[in-house]
Design a protein around this motif. Structure first.
Motif, mmCIF file in Angstrom:
data_model
loop_
_atom_site.group_PDB
_atom_site.id
_atom_site.type_symbol
_atom_site.label_atom_id
_atom_site.label_comp_id
_atom_site.label_asym_id
_atom_site.label_seq_id
_atom_site.Cartn_x
_atom_site.Cartn_y
_atom_site.Cartn_z
ATOM 1 N N VAL A 218 0.850 -1.191 0.000
ATOM 2 C CA VAL A 218 0.000 0.000 0.000
ATOM 3 C C VAL A 218 0.886 1.242 0.000
ATOM 4 N N LEU A 219 0.576 2.203 -0.881
ATOM 5 C CA LEU A 219 1.417 3.391 -1.029
ATOM 6 C C LEU A 219 0.919 4.601 -0.250
ATOM 7 N N THR A 220 -0.377 4.691 0.012
ATOM 8 C CA THR A 220 -0.916 5.905 0.633
ATOM 9 C C THR A 220 -1.879 5.556 1.761
ATOM 10 N N GLY A 221 -2.216 6.589 2.532
ATOM 11 C CA GLY A 221 -3.201 6.421 3.591
ATOM 12 C C GLY A 221 -2.624 5.844 4.865
ATOM 13 N N GLU A 222 -3.511 5.471 5.776
ATOM 14 C CA GLU A 222 -3.095 4.953 7.075
ATOM 15 C C GLU A 222 -2.354 3.625 6.968
ATOM 16 N N LYS A 223 -2.600 2.879 5.899
ATOM 17 C CA LYS A 223 -1.963 1.569 5.730
ATOM 18 C C LYS A 223 -0.719 1.628 4.844
ATOM 19 N N ALA A 224 -0.221 2.818 4.577
ATOM 20 C CA ALA A 224 0.967 2.954 3.723
ATOM 21 C C ALA A 224 2.129 2.148 4.297
ATOM 22 N N GLY A 225 2.788 1.395 3.438
ATOM 23 C CA GLY A 225 3.924 0.581 3.855
ATOM 24 C C GLY A 225 3.567 -0.843 4.222
ATOM 25 N N LEU A 226 2.281 -1.119 4.439
ATOM 26 C CA LEU A 226 1.870 -2.486 4.754
ATOM 27 C C LEU A 226 1.835 -3.309 3.470
ATOM 28 N N TRP A 227 2.242 -4.562 3.566
ATOM 29 C CA TRP A 227 2.316 -5.408 2.376
ATOM 30 C C TRP A 227 1.726 -6.784 2.647
ATOM 31 N N THR A 228 1.275 -7.411 1.571
ATOM 32 C CA THR A 228 0.716 -8.762 1.634
ATOM 33 C C THR A 228 1.138 -9.522 0.391
ATOM 34 N N ASP A 229 1.591 -10.745 0.593
ATOM 35 C CA ASP A 229 1.902 -11.630 -0.529
ATOM 36 C C ASP A 229 0.746 -12.620 -0.654
ATOM 37 N N ARG A 230 -0.053 -12.469 -1.690
ATOM 38 C CA ARG A 230 -1.234 -13.323 -1.847
ATOM 39 C C ARG A 230 -0.870 -14.783 -2.070
ATOM 40 N N ALA A 231 0.320 -15.036 -2.592
ATOM 41 C CA ALA A 231 0.722 -16.419 -2.868
ATOM 42 C C ALA A 231 1.089 -17.172 -1.596
ATOM 43 N N THR A 232 1.644 -16.466 -0.617
ATOM 44 C CA THR A 232 2.118 -17.135 0.600
ATOM 45 C C THR A 232 1.307 -16.781 1.838
ATOM 46 N N GLY A 233 0.515 -15.690 1.752
ATOM 47 C CA GLY A 233 -0.239 -15.246 2.911
ATOM 48 C C GLY A 233 0.586 -14.443 3.893
ATOM 49 N N GLU A 234 1.842 -14.155 3.566
ATOM 50 C CA GLU A 234 2.714 -13.404 4.461
ATOM 51 C C GLU A 234 2.500 -11.908 4.278
ATOM 52 N N GLY A 235 2.932 -11.142 5.278
ATOM 53 C CA GLY A 235 2.804 -9.703 5.198
ATOM 54 C C GLY A 235 3.454 -9.027 6.381
ATOM 55 N N GLY A 236 3.362 -7.696 6.420
ATOM 56 C CA GLY A 236 3.958 -6.950 7.520
ATOM 57 C C GLY A 236 4.104 -5.490 7.157
ATOM 58 N N ASP A 237 4.962 -4.779 7.915
ATOM 59 C CA ASP A 237 5.168 -3.364 7.651
ATOM 60 C C ASP A 237 6.399 -3.172 6.773
ATOM 61 N N VAL A 238 6.783 -1.915 6.572
ATOM 62 C CA VAL A 238 7.873 -1.622 5.651
ATOM 63 C C VAL A 238 9.208 -2.159 6.160
ATOM 64 N N PHE A 239 9.416 -2.165 7.486
ATOM 65 C CA PHE A 239 10.657 -2.720 8.024
ATOM 66 C C PHE A 239 10.720 -4.235 7.798
ATOM 67 N N GLU A 240 9.586 -4.898 7.986
ATOM 68 C CA GLU A 240 9.546 -6.341 7.758
ATOM 69 C C GLU A 240 9.791 -6.656 6.285
ATOM 70 N N LEU A 241 9.293 -5.811 5.398
ATOM 71 C CA LEU A 241 9.501 -5.996 3.959
ATOM 72 C C LEU A 241 10.991 -5.935 3.622
ATOM 73 N N ILE A 242 11.661 -4.919 4.143
ATOM 74 C CA ILE A 242 13.097 -4.765 3.887
ATOM 75 C C ILE A 242 13.875 -5.922 4.503
ATOM 76 N N ALA A 243 13.494 -6.301 5.722
ATOM 77 C CA ALA A 243 14.185 -7.396 6.402
ATOM 78 C C ALA A 243 14.066 -8.695 5.622
ATOM 79 N N ARG A 244 12.858 -9.038 5.208
ATOM 80 C CA ARG A 244 12.650 -10.299 4.495
ATOM 81 C C ARG A 244 13.397 -10.311 3.169
ATOM 82 N N HIS A 245 13.438 -9.176 2.490
ATOM 83 C CA HIS A 245 14.146 -9.107 1.209
ATOM 84 C C HIS A 245 15.640 -9.367 1.390
ATOM 85 N N HIS A 246 16.195 -8.920 2.515
ATOM 86 C CA HIS A 246 17.630 -9.086 2.769
ATOM 87 C C HIS A 246 17.938 -10.328 3.606
ATOM 88 N N GLY A 247 16.936 -11.152 3.890
ATOM 89 C CA GLY A 247 17.174 -12.361 4.658
ATOM 90 C C GLY A 247 17.471 -12.099 6.121
#
Length: 323
Positions: free
Chosen positions: A64-93
């Motif tokens: 999500v790019l805007t609004g109160e949920k900006a930075g929150l993410w969801t992967d529909r294939a795996t059901g995983e998600g989180g905030d922007v820090f979790e996104l960066i963390a998961r990408h870098h292992g």
């Protein structure tokens, strides 16, 4: 919920003070941050889409790019998600619970800035829930520069865990590419024993034999390991006598088709994982030296003379014992 209560005192106030500033700047510049993190992604309305956390093309993962949920993410294939820090963390292992300072470093890098905190010691061990480490192995470059450390933990009887520490990046991860063990000695010889794990390599080194291993032993990703230090050398492969050990030996032999590896294997009797035990036995060093001299050097000379120094991958594979 992130908890800084267990963070070292000298970092606690600094990291907590910078966390909110980092989050605010990440969200303010979210489209450009995401394009830097996922070049194959694209903006679709009020969301940013990408194939997966690794950055492959597609639209399964949505941020999500805007609004109160900006930075929150969801992967529909795996059901995983989180905030922007979790996104960066998961990408870098990385794990936000045990390596949040490293996550913040990665986030700051996306913004073109650096965190302000005392630098960690270059040799500092990774800290996590496994308790104190029980063994440590240093990986050096050919000229003796410390590249990485591997720490062993024994958190429970019969359970062992290994954690690599990238010295240059100051992160709990393996370097890319992963170096071989004992490179200063490898660089000075033309015959090497390739074993499975640092413990076995050390047992041979104590007997005056140049030995090496790939980081992570039998679980080493051979395609991420730098095998070039073995180029032009005669290499005797000595795996543990079990399926993972032989898979490791065959994969290592195939990984460098241009490396003059001899395919002679050392017999390992008794327990199927007895390589490190036999490596430490009195007299084992003399037997290995004889095999290196009689087998590897002969093999290397014949390979160089008959095949122009490049043995084919099939010719380099160790022979799996008969079942």
């Amino acid at each position: 919920m992130l908890d800084f209560n267990d963070a070292p005192t000298e970092h606690r106030v600094d990291l907590a003070a910078q966390r909110d500033d980092l989050r605010a700047e990440l969200l303010a510049r979210l489209p450009s941050v995401l394009m830097a993190l996922f070049p194959a992604g694209k903006v679709r309305g009020r969301t940013f889409v990408i194939g997966d956390i690794d950055g492959n093309p597609g639209d399964s993962l949505e941020i999500v790019l805007t609004g109160e949920k900006a930075g929150l993410w969801t992967d529909r294939a795996t059901g995983e998600g989180g905030d922007v820090f979790e996104l960066i963390a998961r990408h870098h292992g990385l794990d936000t619970r045990t390596a949040f300072p490293a996550v913040m470093e990665a986030a700051a890098g996306l913004l073109g800035r650096a965190l302000i905190h005392p630098a960690l010691a270059r040799h500092e061990a990774p800290l996590d829930e496994l308790g104190p480490y029980t063994a440590k192995w240093d990986y050096l470059s050919a000229n003796g520069e410390l590249i990485a450390c591997v720490y062993r933990y024994d958190p429970a009887p019969g359970r062992k865990e290994f954690r690599p520490w990238d010295v240059r990046a100051r992160m709990c991860r393996a370097p890319d590419p992963r170096p071989l063990y004992n490179l200063p000695a490898v660089a000075q010889t033309d015959t090497v024993v390739l074993v499975e794990g640092e413990k076995c390599a050390d047992a041979l080194i104590r007997q005056g034999i140049v030995a090496t291993t790939a980081m992570n032993g039998a679980k080493a990703p051979v395609d991420k390991t730098d095998w070039t230090p073995l180029a032009g050398k005669a290499v005797l492969i000595w795996p543990d006598r079990d399926a993972p050990g032989w898979d490791y030996a065959e994969a290592a032999a195939r990984a460098r088709g241009g490396v003059g590896m001899c395919r002679h294997r050392l017999p390992v009797g008794g327990h199927p994982r007895a390589a490190d035990r036999q490596a430490g036995e009195m007299g084992c060093g003399r037997r290995i030296k004889r095999r290196l001299r009689c087998r590897c050097l002969h093999r290397r000379g014949r390979t160089a003379g008959d095949q122009g120094g490049n043995a084919g991958a099939a010719d380099l594979q160790p022979r799996r014992p008969a079942r």
